[in-house]
Design an enzyme around this catalytic site. Structure first.
Site: not given
Length: 491
Positions: A113, A151, A199, A323, A331
């Site tokens: 415990h 507790s 968009h 890469s 990257n």
């Protein structure tokens, strides 16, 4: 003759689980340890036990000496602790290090415990007090360790202290610094015109700085929400009724003692609970941190797109590989890494928020194992913040390319031209019929260059001052109040 097959024995693999020092199972304690190590002081298992010791010790001091507005001793017969005795007790959590962690773990193997092990650890130190202090009344107070506590009285306060420390000392400084880094970039590039894309299509121009300012403003709001968070705590017994308290020591204003104690820890007192503190404050904090994460994720995807368009160029790091097969690549790994870690952080924070606000009747233990994942939840977010900060430092704005992009999209001036025609029509200027439809016929689905747009405007019959204003207008100049907005609202 048939070929003979040689059966070469396969060597047995070394068990990585038995390698010492232990190998981390997760990336936060392995590959990314350096970026998140500061959270160990607040959100690790050792930090939890240190805060448990802190709570147990402070509760003992309160029962003996009282607290703000609560005279001591709270429990009749409890010794009045001297300054040296109080300092000795407070050194128990302060000196909690590697040897003490191992000792506590050994006690827990016996108790099975965790909180009871903490109680016994404190009692061991109290028993040893005469060796350090000489004549002392501390052993007489030993049975006040964990007095009338369940507790959860210790655990809820410990987690509140842990999360408060992690937020105030680690997360807020990192999140605030990143937010101001974005704000600084916004101010730096407030006058750099850029074609918008709504968009994904060419749309009304803006400035690079104004778009970054939007993100900085959003991040700031969440930082301030987290900065104002409340961290609640309770210490009221097994079902929140002070049952053991009033039976053992009647006549004491136990809610007042509880409040003074919780507030003395720097927390907000929760007066009404079951066995557990309800954890609603945790859900609130985690929701705000998750929202910050999601806005930061939006920044990552936008910056990634600007890099893809060439609006941002990345400054190569000497010796780094972009890469494994294409040498030309640089990257945007910082932003991609951040995206993934923000998603991991949000998944954990969302689960914590949803799980912790529910407990069956007066208590179940789902919160116990759930709360042990607070560290990873903040860890993935902190790692993301670190990556974004590094990524932003390696960016340079490509104003020339943005200018070229604008110059190839004169059709975006269809909006101000038709708006000017509408205003002229209202003012009584003849020949301004159907402005939207006429600009739609000119621009929709086709590219319009400077000459064609100016020819169109010249033939509209607009008042001279309006015609002159539109004749001077270019896509790069059509940024409205973008600079002013950055200056005014991102001070």
């Amino acid at each position: 003759m048939p070929e003979t097959t040689v059966n070469t024995p396969v060597p047995a693999r070394v068990s990585l689980a038995e390698v010492t020092p232990p190998i981390a199972l997760g990336p936060l304690d392995g590959r990314y340890r350096g970026a998140v190590a500061s959270l160990v002081d607040h959100l690790s298992e050792a930090a939890l036990n240190r805060e448990r010791l802190h709570v147990e010790v402070e509760w003992l001091i309160t029962l003996c000496n009282g607290a703000d507005g609560v005279p001591g001793p709270v429990v009749p017969g409890a010794p009045r602790l001297t300054d040296d005795e109080v300092a000795y007790l407070r050194a128990i959590p302060a000196s909690f290090g590697a040897e003490e962690i191992a000792e506590l773990k050994a006690i827990e193997r016996e108790t099975v415990h965790d909180v009871k092990a903490v109680e016994y650890f404190v009692k061991r130190r109290i028993a040893a007090a005469p060796e350090r202090l000489g004549a002392t009344s501390l052993p007489a107070a030993s049975e006040l360790v964990h007095f009338a506590c369940t507790s959860e009285d210790v655990n809820n306060l410990s987690y509140a202290l842990m999360v408060a420390g992690a937020v105030r000392d680690v997360w807020l400084p990192a999140a605030s610094a990143l937010t101001e880094q974005v704000a600084g970039l916004a101010r730096e590039h407030k006058a750099v015109p850029m074609l918008s894309r709504t968009h994904g299509q060419p749309a009304t121009p803006t400035t690079l700085g104004k778009e970054l300012a939007v993100l900085a403003h959003r991040l700031r709001r969440q930082v301030e929400r987290v900065r104002g968070a409340e961290f609640l705590g309770k210490i009221n017994g097994a079902t929140g009724t002070y049952g053991a308290h009033v039976v053992a020591v009647p006549g004491v204003d136990w809610p007042a003692v509880s409040r003074a104690f919780v507030e003395g820890l720097g927390l907000v007192w929760n007066p009404l609970t079951t066995q557990i503190e309800s954890h609603d404050w945790q859900a609130e904090v985690y929701a705000d941190v998750a929202r910050f994460n999601r806005i930061l994720h939006n920044l990552c995807t936008d910056v990634w797109t600007y890099i893809s368009l060439g609006f941002f160029t990345q400054i190569p790091v000497a010796g780094a590989t972009g890469s494994s097969t294409m040498p030309h690549k640089v990257n945007p790994i910082r932003f991609e890494n951040a995206e993934a870690n923000l998603e991991m952080s949000c998944a954990l924070l969302d689960t914590l928020s949803a799980t912790l606000v529910t407990s069956r009747l007066q208590r179940d233990l789902t919160d116990s194992t759930t709360q042990r994942n607070i560290g990873p939840a903040f860890g993935h977010g902190l790692l993301a913040i670190d990556n974004v900060a590094r990524g932003l430092k390696a960016l340079a704005a490509n104003a020339e390319l943005m200018a070229k992009d604008l110059d190839e999209n004169w059709e975006v001036l269809g909006e101000p031209v038709q708006s000017a025609m509408r205003a002229a029509s209202v003012a009584g200027v003849p020949g301004m019929d159907n402005p939207y439809e006429r600009l739609k016929e000119l621009t929709r689905g086709r590219r319009v260059d400077a000459a064609r747009m100016r020819e169109f405007v010249a033939g509209l019959g607009l008042p001279d001052d309006v015609a002159a204003r539109l004749a001077e207008l270019t896509p790069a100049a059509y940024t409205g109040l973008a600079e002013q907005l950055v200056d005014e609202y991102l001070a």
